[in-house]
Design a protein around this motif. Structure first.
Motif, PDB file in Angstrom:
ATOM      1  N   ASP A   1       7.693   4.645  -0.815  1.00 23.79           N
ATOM      2  CA  ASP A   1       8.872   4.117  -0.134  1.00 23.79           C
ATOM      3  C   ASP A   1      10.105   4.860  -0.639  1.00 23.79           C
ATOM      4  OD1 ASP A   1      10.845   2.667   1.110  1.00 23.79           O
ATOM      5  OD2 ASP A   1      10.139   0.712   0.418  1.00 23.79           O
TER       6      ASP A   1
ATOM      7  N   LEU B   1       7.191  10.878   7.497  1.00 27.10           N
ATOM      8  CA  LEU B   1       7.731   9.543   7.196  1.00 27.10           C
ATOM      9  C   LEU B   1       7.449   8.565   8.325  1.00 27.10           C
ATOM     10  CD1 LEU B   1      11.232  10.623   5.858  1.00 27.10           C
ATOM     11  CD2 LEU B   1       9.316   9.819   4.487  1.00 27.10           C
ATOM     12  N   THR B   2       7.217   7.311   7.951  1.00 27.57           N
ATOM     13  CA  THR B   2       7.087   6.250   8.943  1.00 27.57           C
ATOM     14  C   THR B   2       8.491   5.821   9.372  1.00 27.57           C
ATOM     15  OG1 THR B   2       7.156   4.452   7.340  1.00 27.57           O
ATOM     16  CG2 THR B   2       4.985   5.418   7.812  1.00 27.57           C
ATOM     17  N   LYS B   3       8.571   4.918  10.323  1.00 26.11           N
ATOM     18  CA  LYS B   3       9.872   4.417  10.762  1.00 26.11           C
ATOM     19  C   LYS B   3      10.617   3.700   9.639  1.00 26.11           C
ATOM     20  CE  LYS B   3       8.676   4.014  15.597  1.00 26.11           C
ATOM     21  NZ  LYS B   3       8.436   3.130  16.738  1.00 26.11           N
ATOM     22  N   GLY B   4       9.885   3.167   8.677  1.00 27.48           N
ATOM     23  CA  GLY B   4      10.492   2.490   7.528  1.00 27.48           C
ATOM     24  C   GLY B   4      10.764   3.427   6.364  1.00 27.48           C
ATOM     25  N   ASN B   5      10.744   4.744   6.614  1.00 29.00           N
ATOM     26  CA  ASN B   5      10.989   5.772   5.598  1.00 29.00           C
ATOM     27  C   ASN B   5      10.002   5.728   4.440  1.00 29.00           C
ATOM     28  OD1 ASN B   5      13.091   7.090   6.911  1.00 29.00           O
ATOM     29  ND2 ASN B   5      14.587   5.645   6.125  1.00 29.00           N
TER      30      ASN B   5
ATOM     31  N   ALA C   1      10.743  14.654   7.210  1.00 25.14           N
ATOM     32  CA  ALA C   1      10.903  13.647   8.266  1.00 25.14           C
ATOM     33  C   ALA C   1       9.629  13.465   9.084  1.00 25.14           C
ATOM     34  CB  ALA C   1      12.069  14.027   9.174  1.00 25.14           C
ATOM     35  N   HIS C   2       8.857  14.533   9.300  1.00 29.40           N
ATOM     36  CA  HIS C   2       7.632  14.456  10.095  1.00 29.40           C
ATOM     37  C   HIS C   2       6.515  13.702   9.373  1.00 29.40           C
ATOM     38  CE1 HIS C   2       7.144  17.981   7.529  1.00 29.40           C
ATOM     39  NE2 HIS C   2       5.840  17.893   7.714  1.00 29.40           N
TER      40      HIS C   2
END
Length: 84
Positions: free
Chosen positions: A37, A60-64, A57-58
Motif C-alpha cells: 500500500d 497499481l490498483t485503484k487504491g494505489n 502506475a501500470h
C-alpha cells in the motif's frame, strides 16, 4: 527509506503458478504475489511515494496498492526473494 519498516508493510501471498511443469504445478503454490500500500506507507518519504505512483502506475490498483508477482522458479522461497 527504512528497509526494515518497508518489509513490515508488504504482504506476501503464495499462489499457484500457471504454465508448464507437469502435475506438480497444479498441487503446489510456488508463485509469490507481493502487495504494498504505497499511499499509506510510513517507511517511504512523500517524494518516494510520488515517484512510485508515477513510474509504476501500470502496476497499481485503484487504491494505489502496488502488486508484483514472481513465479520464475519452482521454489517458493526463491520467488519470495525475487519479488521482494
Amino acid at each position: 527509506m527504512d528497509a526494515a519498516a518497508l518489509l513490515q508493510e508488504i504482504k506476501l501471498k503464495a499462489v499457484r503458478s500457471s504454465g508448464a511443469g507437469g502435475q506438480h504445478v497444479n498441487k503446489v503454490s510456488t508463485k509469490v504475489e507481493l502487495a504494498f500500500d504505497v499511499a499509506n506507507s510510513q517507511a517511504l518519504s512523500l517524494k518516494e511515494k510520488e515517484r512510485i505512483l508515477h513510474k509504476l502506475a501500470h502496476r497499481l490498483t485503484k487504491g494505489n496498492v502496488l502488486i508484483l508477482q514472481a513465479g520464475d522458479t519452482r521454489s517458493q522461497y526463491r520467488n519470495k526473494e525475487l519479488v521482494i
